[in-house]
Design a protein around this motif. Structure first.
Motif, PDB file in Angstrom:
ATOM      1  N   LYS A   1       0.864  -1.128  -0.010  1.00 36.08           N
ATOM      2  CA  LYS A   1       0.119  -0.088  -0.020  1.00 36.08           C
ATOM      3  C   LYS A   1       0.781   1.288  -0.048  1.00 36.08           C
ATOM      4  N   GLN A   2       0.125   2.424  -0.390  1.00 33.77           N
ATOM      5  CA  GLN A   2       0.861   3.737  -0.533  1.00 33.77           C
ATOM      6  C   GLN A   2       0.871   4.249   1.033  1.00 33.77           C
ATOM      7  N   ILE A   3       1.824   4.174   1.625  1.00 33.58           N
ATOM      8  CA  ILE A   3       1.907   4.711   3.276  1.00 33.58           C
ATOM      9  C   ILE A   3       2.768   5.874   3.177  1.00 33.58           C
ATOM     10  N   ASP A   4       2.338   6.967   3.915  1.00 31.68           N
ATOM     11  CA  ASP A   4       2.991   8.385   3.881  1.00 31.68           C
ATOM     12  C   ASP A   4       3.771   8.463   5.108  1.00 31.68           C
ATOM     13  N   LEU A   5       3.376   7.720   6.375  1.00 27.20           N
ATOM     14  CA  LEU A   5       4.111   8.063   7.634  1.00 27.20           C
ATOM     15  C   LEU A   5       3.827   6.752   8.435  1.00 27.20           C
TER      16      LEU A   5
ATOM     17  N   GLU B   1      13.944  -2.434   8.614  1.00 29.48           N
ATOM     18  CA  GLU B   1      13.229  -3.082   7.594  1.00 29.48           C
ATOM     19  C   GLU B   1      12.749  -1.719   6.571  1.00 29.48           C
ATOM     20  N   ILE B   2      12.022  -0.958   7.162  1.00 26.08           N
ATOM     21  CA  ILE B   2      11.486   0.020   6.233  1.00 26.08           C
ATOM     22  C   ILE B   2      12.510   0.974   5.640  1.00 26.08           C
ATOM     23  N   ARG B   3      13.565   1.173   6.529  1.00 25.52           N
ATOM     24  CA  ARG B   3      14.777   2.096   6.165  1.00 25.52           C
ATOM     25  C   ARG B   3      15.312   1.565   4.941  1.00 25.52           C
ATOM     26  N   SER B   4      15.344   0.103   4.853  1.00 24.03           N
ATOM     27  CA  SER B   4      15.752  -0.744   3.623  1.00 24.03           C
ATOM     28  C   SER B   4      15.297  -0.461   2.409  1.00 24.03           C
ATOM     29  N   PHE B   5      13.833  -0.196   2.244  1.00 23.35           N
ATOM     30  CA  PHE B   5      13.257  -0.015   0.815  1.00 23.35           C
ATOM     31  C   PHE B   5      12.549   1.265   0.806  1.00 23.35           C
ATOM     32  N   LEU B   6      12.048   2.005   2.004  1.00 21.02           N
ATOM     33  CA  LEU B   6      11.214   3.108   1.888  1.00 21.02           C
ATOM     34  C   LEU B   6      12.078   4.421   2.551  1.00 21.02           C
ATOM     35  N   SER B   7      11.567   5.693   2.068  1.00 18.06           N
ATOM     36  CA  SER B   7      12.063   6.880   2.744  1.00 18.06           C
ATOM     37  C   SER B   7      10.795   7.503   3.048  1.00 18.06           C
ATOM     38  N   ILE B   8      10.166   7.282   4.298  1.00 18.10           N
ATOM     39  CA  ILE B   8       8.821   7.931   4.734  1.00 18.10           C
ATOM     40  C   ILE B   8       9.310   8.047   6.247  1.00 18.10           C
ATOM     41  N   PRO B   9       8.413   9.223   6.656  1.00 14.78           N
ATOM     42  CA  PRO B   9       8.631   9.783   8.109  1.00 14.78           C
ATOM     43  C   PRO B   9       8.380   8.566   9.278  1.00 14.78           C
TER      44      PRO B   9
ATOM     45  N   LYS C   1      15.771   5.113  23.285  1.00 14.96           N
ATOM     46  CA  LYS C   1      15.772   5.985  22.352  1.00 14.96           C
ATOM     47  C   LYS C   1      16.802   5.926  21.364  1.00 14.96           C
ATOM     48  N   VAL C   2      18.137   5.776  21.798  1.00 19.31           N
ATOM     49  CA  VAL C   2      19.166   5.679  21.150  1.00 19.31           C
ATOM     50  C   VAL C   2      19.084   4.553  20.094  1.00 19.31           C
ATOM     51  N   LYS C   3      18.567   3.434  20.553  1.00 20.18           N
ATOM     52  CA  LYS C   3      18.257   2.318  19.532  1.00 20.18           C
ATOM     53  C   LYS C   3      17.511   2.759  18.445  1.00 20.18           C
ATOM     54  N   GLY C   4      16.435   3.404  18.915  1.00 15.41           N
ATOM     55  CA  GLY C   4      15.386   3.758  17.802  1.00 15.41           C
ATOM     56  C   GLY C   4      15.862   4.756  16.929  1.00 15.41           C
ATOM     57  N   PHE C   5      16.880   5.609  17.466  1.00 12.29           N
ATOM     58  CA  PHE C   5      17.316   6.567  16.506  1.00 12.29           C
ATOM     59  C   PHE C   5      18.336   6.019  15.457  1.00 12.29           C
ATOM     60  N   ASN C   6      19.058   5.098  16.049  1.00 20.31           N
ATOM     61  CA  ASN C   6      20.037   4.403  15.391  1.00 20.31           C
ATOM     62  C   ASN C   6      19.520   3.513  14.217  1.00 20.31           C
ATOM     63  N   ALA C   7      18.325   2.868  14.494  1.00 18.75           N
ATOM     64  CA  ALA C   7      17.345   2.034  13.742  1.00 18.75           C
ATOM     65  C   ALA C   7      16.884   3.036  12.271  1.00 18.75           C
ATOM     66  N   GLY C   8      16.699   4.450  12.704  1.00 17.43           N
ATOM     67  CA  GLY C   8      16.266   5.154  11.690  1.00 17.43           C
ATOM     68  C   GLY C   8      14.950   5.840  11.914  1.00 17.43           C
TER      69      GLY C   8
ATOM     70  N   TYR D   1       9.286  16.120   5.470  1.00 14.09           N
ATOM     71  CA  TYR D   1       9.545  15.276   4.225  1.00 14.09           C
ATOM     72  C   TYR D   1       8.910  15.867   3.092  1.00 14.09           C
ATOM     73  N   ASN D   2       8.205  16.901   2.999  1.00 10.95           N
ATOM     74  CA  ASN D   2       7.391  17.534   2.192  1.00 10.95           C
ATOM     75  C   ASN D   2       6.383  16.484   1.551  1.00 10.95           C
ATOM     76  N   VAL D   3       5.760  15.963   2.724  1.00 13.63           N
ATOM     77  CA  VAL D   3       4.531  15.087   2.299  1.00 13.63           C
ATOM     78  C   VAL D   3       3.318  16.161   2.144  1.00 13.63           C
ATOM     79  N   VAL D   4       2.522  16.114   1.104  1.00 13.53           N
ATOM     80  CA  VAL D   4       1.188  17.062   1.348  1.00 13.53           C
ATOM     81  C   VAL D   4       0.184  16.389   1.475  1.00 13.53           C
ATOM     82  N   SER D   5      -0.742  16.693   2.346  1.00 12.28           N
ATOM     83  CA  SER D   5      -2.101  16.125   2.829  1.00 12.28           C
ATOM     84  C   SER D   5      -2.845  15.784   1.347  1.00 12.28           C
ATOM     85  N   GLU D   6      -2.919  16.794   0.731  1.00 14.69           N
ATOM     86  CA  GLU D   6      -3.803  16.714  -0.637  1.00 14.69           C
ATOM     87  C   GLU D   6      -2.726  16.653  -1.791  1.00 14.69           C
ATOM     88  N   LYS D   7      -3.110  15.606  -2.803  1.00 12.98           N
ATOM     89  CA  LYS D   7      -2.239  15.218  -3.866  1.00 12.98           C
ATOM     90  C   LYS D   7      -2.980  16.040  -5.177  1.00 12.98           C
ATOM     91  N   ILE D   8      -4.005  17.083  -4.976  1.00 12.65           N
ATOM     92  CA  ILE D   8      -4.227  17.738  -6.011  1.00 12.65           C
ATOM     93  C   ILE D   8      -4.585  19.132  -5.726  1.00 12.65           C
TER      94      ILE D   8
END
Length: 223
Positions: free
Chosen positions: A45-49, A67-75, A88-95, A120-127
């Motif tokens: 699916k198309q996930i924005d965050l 895993e997400i960071r290996s194939f997606l660039s989302i917040p 917290k350090v583990k979380g930030f190190n994971a991405g 991340y410049n994700v807009v809530s509307e794409k129109i």
């Protein structure tokens, strides 16, 4: 099209609480009860965050983030009951991009989500509409009641940014950061090339005009 947010947490009550606040803020919500289910959604699916809990069965939040960071660039926003610095350090190190400790203020959650989407410049509307002209970022087209034109991805993104702030002057640097990203190492003249192509294609849409503001940048105007 609304921004879609994945909520991955094995606590059904937490998911329900987050869903209520997200939907009240006009987001679309997809739920996952564990890391494995979350990965399936992210792959299909198309996930924005993504909002991710640390302690989940099958795949925990740290592993899921990696895993997400290996194939997606989302917040990614990590939400957890564990507030120790090492976690917290583990979380930030994971991405992960941000970290919120339970119990949290739902209002703060929404504010953090909006800040991440903006980063991340994700807009809530794409129109976006300018007069009778519609720019559709999802379908990569520009259309009016009597015509339709397909655009290349970067061209459509560029026009969308300009149209979203009609009349606002954007510098080349600002456009590079919004469309190509802050890590882009190419020449700023890339913007000029794309603007030239857009102008050539907008001849069939005379209501729109991209103006060069000498020494500053570009802006879109409705004629």
């Amino acid at each position: 099209m609304k921004t879609t947010i994945l909520v991955a947490d094995d606590d059904e009550h937490i998911r329900k609480l987050i869903r209520i606040y997200l939907e009240n803020s006009h987001f679309t919500v997809i739920e996952a009860a564990d890391g494995k289910e979350a990965l399936e959604h992210l792959s299909t699916k198309q996930i924005d965050l993504a909002i991710i809990d640390v302690m989940m069965p099958h795949i925990n939040g740290i592993e899921l983030t990696e895993e997400i960071r290996s194939f997606l660039s989302i917040p990614i926003l990590m939400v957890t009951a564990r507030g120790e610095s090492k976690d917290k350090v583990k979380g930030f190190n994971a991405g992960t991009d941000d970290y919120l400790v339970k119990p949290f203020d739902p209002v703060e959650l929404i504010l953090r989500i909006k800040a991440l989407l903006k980063r991340y410049n994700v807009v809530s509307e794409k129109i976006v509409k300018v007069g009778t002209v519609t720019i559709d970022l999802e379908r990569l087209i520009i259309e009016s009641p009597d015509k339709e034109l397909a655009l290349k991805k970067k061209e459509c993104e560029l026009l969308f940014v300009l149209a979203s702030s009609l009349g606002k002057i954007f510098t080349r640097t600002q456009l590079i950061e919004k469309i190509w990203g802050i890590d882009y190492e190419g020449d700023e003249r890339t913007v000029d090339v794309h603007i030239k192509r857009l102008r050539e294609q907008l001849t069939s849409f005379p209501d729109l005009s991209i103006t060069t503001v000498r020494g500053l940048g570009y802006r879109l105007e409705e004629v």
